[in-house]
Design a protein around this motif. Structure first.
Motif, PDB file in Angstrom:
ATOM      1  N   ASN A   1       0.392   4.158   2.095  1.00 52.57           N
ATOM      2  CA  ASN A   1      -1.005   3.754   1.934  1.00 52.57           C
ATOM      3  C   ASN A   1      -1.085   2.382   1.282  1.00 52.57           C
ATOM      4  O   ASN A   1      -0.427   2.130   0.266  1.00 52.57           O
ATOM      5  CB  ASN A   1      -1.760   4.767   1.068  1.00 52.57           C
ATOM      6  CG  ASN A   1      -1.853   6.119   1.718  1.00 52.57           C
ATOM      7  OD1 ASN A   1      -1.842   6.235   2.933  1.00 52.57           O
ATOM      8  ND2 ASN A   1      -1.948   7.157   0.916  1.00 52.57           N
ATOM      9  N   TYR A   2      -1.913   1.515   1.860  1.00 51.18           N
ATOM     10  CA  TYR A   2      -2.173   0.188   1.311  1.00 51.18           C
ATOM     11  C   TYR A   2      -3.683   0.059   1.115  1.00 51.18           C
ATOM     12  O   TYR A   2      -4.453   0.351   2.026  1.00 51.18           O
ATOM     13  CB  TYR A   2      -1.678  -0.906   2.263  1.00 51.18           C
ATOM     14  CG  TYR A   2      -0.167  -1.013   2.322  1.00 51.18           C
ATOM     15  CD1 TYR A   2       0.514  -1.976   1.583  1.00 51.18           C
ATOM     16  CD2 TYR A   2       0.582  -0.146   3.112  1.00 51.18           C
ATOM     17  CE1 TYR A   2       1.908  -2.063   1.634  1.00 51.18           C
ATOM     18  CE2 TYR A   2       1.966  -0.222   3.171  1.00 51.18           C
ATOM     19  CZ  TYR A   2       2.618  -1.188   2.432  1.00 51.18           C
ATOM     20  OH  TYR A   2       3.987  -1.281   2.476  1.00 51.18           O
ATOM     21  N   SER A   3      -4.086  -0.376  -0.075  1.00 58.42           N
ATOM     22  CA  SER A   3      -5.511  -0.498  -0.394  1.00 58.42           C
ATOM     23  C   SER A   3      -5.905  -1.954  -0.560  1.00 58.42           C
ATOM     24  O   SER A   3      -5.264  -2.697  -1.307  1.00 58.42           O
ATOM     25  CB  SER A   3      -5.835   0.245  -1.694  1.00 58.42           C
ATOM     26  OG  SER A   3      -5.563   1.617  -1.556  1.00 58.42           O
ATOM     27  N   CYS A   4      -6.971  -2.333   0.139  1.00 53.54           N
ATOM     28  CA  CYS A   4      -7.590  -3.639  -0.070  1.00 53.54           C
ATOM     29  C   CYS A   4      -8.630  -3.445  -1.164  1.00 53.54           C
ATOM     30  O   CYS A   4      -9.502  -2.572  -1.059  1.00 53.54           O
ATOM     31  CB  CYS A   4      -8.245  -4.123   1.222  1.00 53.54           C
ATOM     32  SG  CYS A   4      -9.201  -5.644   0.979  1.00 53.54           S
ATOM     33  N   VAL A   5      -8.543  -4.248  -2.223  1.00 56.33           N
ATOM     34  CA  VAL A   5      -9.469  -4.151  -3.349  1.00 56.33           C
ATOM     35  C   VAL A   5     -10.191  -5.485  -3.479  1.00 56.33           C
ATOM     36  O   VAL A   5      -9.558  -6.535  -3.589  1.00 56.33           O
ATOM     37  CB  VAL A   5      -8.716  -3.825  -4.661  1.00 56.33           C
ATOM     38  CG1 VAL A   5      -9.689  -3.720  -5.825  1.00 56.33           C
ATOM     39  CG2 VAL A   5      -7.900  -2.545  -4.513  1.00 56.33           C
ATOM     40  N   ALA A   6     -11.525  -5.437  -3.454  1.00 55.65           N
ATOM     41  CA  ALA A   6     -12.345  -6.647  -3.582  1.00 55.65           C
ATOM     42  C   ALA A   6     -13.212  -6.515  -4.827  1.00 55.65           C
ATOM     43  O   ALA A   6     -13.886  -5.495  -5.022  1.00 55.65           O
ATOM     44  CB  ALA A   6     -13.214  -6.824  -2.345  1.00 55.65           C
ATOM     45  N   ARG A   7     -13.201  -7.561  -5.684  1.00 57.50           N
ATOM     46  CA  ARG A   7     -13.965  -7.527  -6.933  1.00 57.50           C
ATOM     47  C   ARG A   7     -14.711  -8.840  -7.131  1.00 57.50           C
ATOM     48  O   ARG A   7     -14.197  -9.904  -6.824  1.00 57.50           O
ATOM     49  CB  ARG A   7     -13.029  -7.368  -8.128  1.00 57.50           C
ATOM     50  CG  ARG A   7     -12.437  -6.031  -8.299  1.00 57.50           C
ATOM     51  CD  ARG A   7     -11.783  -5.910  -9.683  1.00 57.50           C
ATOM     52  NE  ARG A   7     -11.407  -4.548  -9.911  1.00 57.50           N
ATOM     53  CZ  ARG A   7     -10.217  -4.038  -9.640  1.00 57.50           C
ATOM     54  NH1 ARG A   7      -9.288  -4.805  -9.134  1.00 57.50           N
ATOM     55  NH2 ARG A   7      -9.953  -2.781  -9.880  1.00 57.50           N
TER      56      ARG A   7
END
Length: 88
Positions: A67-73
């Protein structure tokens, strides 16, 4: 004259699970909108693997599957989406 700056929390576009063959190079783009411009990272198992909107993996092998998560903040909020990479 008053100028209002609309602040928007990050929004991540659709992401698709990916299947690759061992030895391939893989690029997965995380399309993000928001104001101010969101800061984007990719994580695998909670560990940052990229500080770019495009996850670039070279010479992939079965051990890189997962699993790879794209995180945008940004200052307004955050969003994340997770995809599965399967290396055959």
């Amino acid at each position: 004259m008053l100028i209002y700056i609309l602040e928007e929390e990050p929004k991540i576009g659709p992401l698709q699970n990916t299947i690759a063959s061992s030895g391939d190079d893989v690029n997965i783009a995380c399309l993000v909108t928001g104001n101010p411009t969101p800061y984007v990272t990719w994580k695998q198992n909670g560990v940052t693997v990229s500080n770019n909107a495009v996850l670039h993996l070279t010479n992939v092998n079965a051990g890189m599957s997962g699993n790879y998560s794209c995180v945008a903040r940004n200052l307004v909020g955050d969003q994340s989406k997770t995809i599965v990479l399967k290396v055959l």
